[in-house]
Design a protein around this motif. Structure first.
Motif, short mmCIF file in Angstrom:
data_model
loop_
_atom_site.label_atom_id
_atom_site.label_comp_id
_atom_site.label_asym_id
_atom_site.label_seq_id
_atom_site.Cartn_x
_atom_site.Cartn_y
_atom_site.Cartn_z
N TYR A 152 0.81 -1.22 0.00
CA TYR A 152 0.00 0.00 0.00
C TYR A 152 0.85 1.27 0.00
CZ TYR A 152 0.75 1.08 4.99
OH TYR A 152 1.30 1.43 6.20
N LYS A 153 2.06 1.20 0.57
CA LYS A 153 2.91 2.39 0.62
C LYS A 153 3.38 2.81 -0.78
CE LYS A 153 4.53 1.74 5.38
NZ LYS A 153 5.70 1.48 6.25
N GLU A 154 3.52 1.83 -1.68
CA GLU A 154 3.89 2.16 -3.06
C GLU A 154 2.82 3.05 -3.69
OE1 GLU A 154 6.40 -1.61 -4.81
OE2 GLU A 154 4.29 -1.97 -4.32
N LEU A 155 1.55 2.64 -3.52
CA LEU A 155 0.46 3.42 -4.10
C LEU A 155 0.31 4.77 -3.38
CD1 LEU A 155 -1.79 3.62 -6.16
CD2 LEU A 155 -3.32 2.50 -4.54
N LYS A 156 0.51 4.77 -2.08
CA LYS A 156 0.39 6.01 -1.31
C LYS A 156 1.36 7.07 -1.84
CE LYS A 156 0.72 7.75 3.47
NZ LYS A 156 1.82 8.72 3.30
N GLU A 169 0.42 10.44 -4.12
CA GLU A 169 0.79 11.78 -3.65
C GLU A 169 1.53 12.55 -4.75
OE1 GLU A 169 3.02 10.89 -0.16
OE2 GLU A 169 1.24 10.62 1.12
N GLU A 170 2.43 11.85 -5.46
CA GLU A 170 3.16 12.47 -6.58
C GLU A 170 2.19 12.92 -7.66
OE1 GLU A 170 6.33 13.08 -7.49
OE2 GLU A 170 7.47 12.22 -5.83
N ALA A 171 1.26 12.04 -8.01
CA ALA A 171 0.29 12.34 -9.08
C ALA A 171 -0.62 13.50 -8.68
CB ALA A 171 -0.54 11.10 -9.39
N GLU A 183 -0.03 15.91 -6.68
CA GLU A 183 0.72 17.17 -6.69
C GLU A 183 0.74 17.77 -8.09
OE1 GLU A 183 5.32 18.49 -6.12
OE2 GLU A 183 4.54 17.09 -4.61
N VAL A 184 0.98 16.91 -9.09
CA VAL A 184 0.99 17.37 -10.49
C VAL A 184 -0.40 17.84 -10.90
CG1 VAL A 184 1.32 16.64 -12.89
CG2 VAL A 184 2.89 15.83 -11.13
N ILE A 185 -1.42 17.07 -10.55
CA ILE A 185 -2.80 17.39 -10.95
C ILE A 185 -3.25 18.73 -10.36
CG2 ILE A 185 -5.21 16.66 -10.73
CD1 ILE A 185 -4.11 13.73 -10.82
N GLN A 186 -2.98 18.92 -9.08
CA GLN A 186 -3.40 20.17 -8.44
C GLN A 186 -2.66 21.37 -9.03
OE1 GLN A 186 -6.08 20.26 -6.58
NE2 GLN A 186 -6.16 18.03 -6.84
N ASP A 187 -1.40 21.17 -9.41
CA ASP A 187 -0.63 22.24 -10.05
C ASP A 187 -1.26 22.63 -11.39
OD1 ASP A 187 1.82 23.92 -10.41
OD2 ASP A 187 2.17 22.53 -12.07
N ILE A 188 -1.71 21.63 -12.15
CA ILE A 188 -2.36 21.90 -13.44
C ILE A 188 -3.68 22.63 -13.23
CG2 ILE A 188 -3.41 20.84 -15.50
CD1 ILE A 188 -1.37 18.51 -15.10
N PHE A 189 -4.47 22.17 -12.25
CA PHE A 189 -5.76 22.81 -11.97
C PHE A 189 -5.56 24.30 -11.63
CE2 PHE A 189 -8.09 18.69 -10.46
CZ PHE A 189 -8.11 18.25 -11.77
N ARG A 247 -7.42 2.03 0.63
CA ARG A 247 -7.48 3.36 1.26
C ARG A 247 -6.94 4.44 0.33
NH1 ARG A 247 -4.12 3.37 6.25
NH2 ARG A 247 -3.10 1.49 5.48
N PHE A 248 -6.11 4.03 -0.64
CA PHE A 248 -5.47 5.01 -1.53
C PHE A 248 -5.90 4.82 -2.99
CE2 PHE A 248 -2.79 4.01 2.10
CZ PHE A 248 -2.65 5.27 2.68
#
Length: 591
Positions: free
Chosen positions: A427-431, A435-437, A439-445, A474-475
């Motif tokens: 699960y930590k891999e997806l977490k 989070e990385e994804a 961050e990028v998405i919110q920056d684009i928005f 959960r993620f």
């Protein structure tokens, strides 16, 4: 049996009275048995005698027509009409076949696994480059390889068909060919392919480059010479049957598609979206492979980012085309999955050519290839592991997806992007990846001053993920079972090598079917069932799909219905099969 029978219309002209009596009996038998009958009769001293009747055998096209006609005549219900047609019969309505009379006279020179249906003929070629060169001249070609790799995509795309001497039903050649709707035979072990001499041998026979062969993707046969093909024809009855099937099924049906063209074909066959878009295939088109190789050879993260910046607009355009073709249907896009060494040439000629194009010393390319080499690449540095160690790759892909979605949405087209992070086992891999994804998405928005709906999920293809997906949920907004890899890791079989002994395992009764072709419900199926139960305990409304090759196999589709998956996803040309199988599963479950 030794006499040539006369046409029934001849009988009508010679003995109209008995002919009319026979037609009345035929109609009575059909009404009684509510199915097309194959009956025998004789006439003795002017009297008609009925000898026997049985349900008649029929071609795929006839099966569809008979089922629809009888329903329209109120002899059977829509439910019965759907049950009357075998899903696998649909395959023969969507692909060309060889002229049966002509094929019957031919003796196959080799036999492999029928990896992708259809019938194809062409000149033998042994490299993707030669296939592309001859295809540009308007020539028909069959690409013959020991096994294919992502570098062969261009040649596979232009070839009429593909033959490999090695590999199973989920090998690279098989999976890609099915996605393209391309005829393919794999694992034809009798073929001794010699790339240097540009020929293959089968026993005492030698086939040189340029010689003609024909391949049958329905039964795995390989023939010398050129056989005539019969093109499929889809009638209005087919569309009617599919419409009825959609009324009964509860399981969604999506398609695995990597290009706008594939997406259009999938929608035409009734797909409700894309369940798997493999982004790595996009990097092998045209000159973009050199940009991707430039990224791999970069010395540091900054160098990789510079190369990826050149790829960004290209990848963004790819996604724009797919979103437009889908017209508001959901699209699950898998981030980069294969290990990086698959994108580099391993032969001296290829490395020299790459050196010339990129202006990089051959020694540097050779050293990079050696450094990326893995003993077991399928369990190595691939999937989310690549994105975690080289986050700039995933960040570029996420940016391309979201920017493309916003651009298409601004043109008035609804978009539903679903970002799928592959090969998660913890699960930590997806977490971290999520989070990385985000961050990028919110920056684009923020920059675009707009937002769109999106989902982030993962593939369940590692057994550990299947038994801990309550934590992973959960993620995740969705899960998709990658049953090709899940079968490989769960059963401990190599996808590319197991074809050598799995047929014997089936004969010995160890497995009922090849588990790469028909889902192993007792083993891998139990993992899937457990994962669905665990995932929904953690997140009640989480979606579950399946995007392995089992998504278009009728028995596997029925299993997916039983365990409560949201949808199945398969190659575009198997979408009608999945739709019919899903309807039959729902009817069987309800009635």
């Amino acid at each position: 049996g030794i006499r040539t029978p006369k046409d029934i219309q001849t009988f009508k002209r010679t003995n109209k009275k008995i002919y009319n009596e026979l037609m009345k009996i035929r109609n009575r038998l059909e009404r009684h048995y509510k199915d097309m009958q194959d009956f025998e009769f004789t006439i003795q001293e002017g009297k008609l005698y009925m000898l026997q009747t049985r349900t008649g055998k029929r071609t795929a096209q006839a099966a569809v027509k008979i089922a629809v006609d009888m329903c329209k005549e109120n002899l059977i219900t829509q439910k019965t009409a759907i049950e009357r047609v075998e899903p696998e019969q649909i395959d023969r309505l969507l692909h060309p076949v060889f002229d049966p009379k002509e094929e019957k006279k031919k003796e196959p020179i080799a036999k492999g696994l029928p990896a992708s249906p259809g019938a194809a003929y062409g000149e033998v070629v042994f490299t993707a480059e030669e296939a592309e060169r001859r295809a540009k001249e308007g020539r028909d070609v069959i690409l013959c390889r020991i096994e294919t790799s992502p570098e062969d995509i261009g040649g596979m795309n232009v070839a009429n068909g593909i033959v490999t001497s090695r590999g199973g039903m989920t090998s690279h050649a098989a999976v890609v060919a099915r996605g393209m709707g391309k005829c393919c035979v794999v694992g034809a072990g009798q073929l001794e392919i010699d790339y240097k001499k540009k020929r293959f041998k089968v026993g005492s026979k030698t086939v040189n480059e340029g010689d003609w062969i024909s391949i049958n993707g329905h039964n795995g046969n390989v023939y010398m010479g050129r056989l005539s093909t019969v093109e499929p024809s889809l009638s209005g009855d087919f569309a009617t049957l599919m419409k009825w099937a959609d009324r009964f099924r509860r399981l969604g049906v999506r398609a695995n598609a990597d290009t706008p063209y594939d997406a259009e074909v999938a929608v035409k066959f009734g797909a409700e979206g894309i369940g798997l878009c493999r982004t790595e295939h996009m990097f092998f088109q045209g000159k973009r492979i050199n940009l991707f190789r430039e990224m791999i050879l970069a010395e540091d993260a900054e160098g990789r980012r510079r190369a990826l910046k050149k790829l960004l607009p290209i990848q963004r355009k790819d996604f724009e085309g797919i979103f437009k073709a889908l017209k508001g249907r959901p699209c699950t896009i898998r981030l980069l999955d294969p290990p990086l060494h698959e994108f580099l040439p391993h032969d001296k000629t290829g490395q020299k050519e790459m050196s010339r194009l990129l202006g990089i010393p051959v020694s540097k390319i050779k050293n990079k290839v050696e450094s990326l080499k893995e003993i077991n690449p399928m369990l190595g540095h691939r999937g989310c592991r690549l994105g975690l160690i080289y986050p700039e790759i995933s960040r570029m892909q996420v940016r391309a997806i979201i920017e493309a979605a916003i651009k298409v949405r601004k043109k008035g087209v609804k978009v539903l992007p679903e970002i799928m992070i592959p090969l998660v086992g913890h699960y930590k891999e997806l977490k971290i990846a999520r989070e990385e994804a985000e961050e990028v998405i919110q920056d684009i928005f923020k920059k675009e001053k707009t937002k769109i709906d999106y989902k982030i999920g993962t593939m369940i293809e590692i057994p550990r993920a299947a038994i801990t997906d309550d934590e992973i949920a959960r993620f995740a907004d969705f899960f998709s079972f990658g049953t090709n890899d899940l079968t490989q890791m769960g059963c401990g079989f190599s996808r590319d090598d197991a074809g050598k002994f799995l047929p014997d395992y089936v004969k010995m009764g160890i497995y009922s079917n090849d588990p790469f072709q028909v889902l192993d419900q007792d083993g891998i199926g139990r993992l899937i069932k457990q994962a669905v139960e665990l995932g929904r305990k953690s997140k009640k409304d989480i979606k579950f799909g399946i995007c392995g090759e089992h998504g278009g196999e009728p028995k596997s589709v029925e299993f997916c219905h039983k365990v409560g998956l949201t949808y199945v996803s398969c190659s575009p040309f198997r979408v009608p099969i999945a739709r019919l199988a899903a309807a039959q599963a729902a009817i069987k479950d309800k009635f």
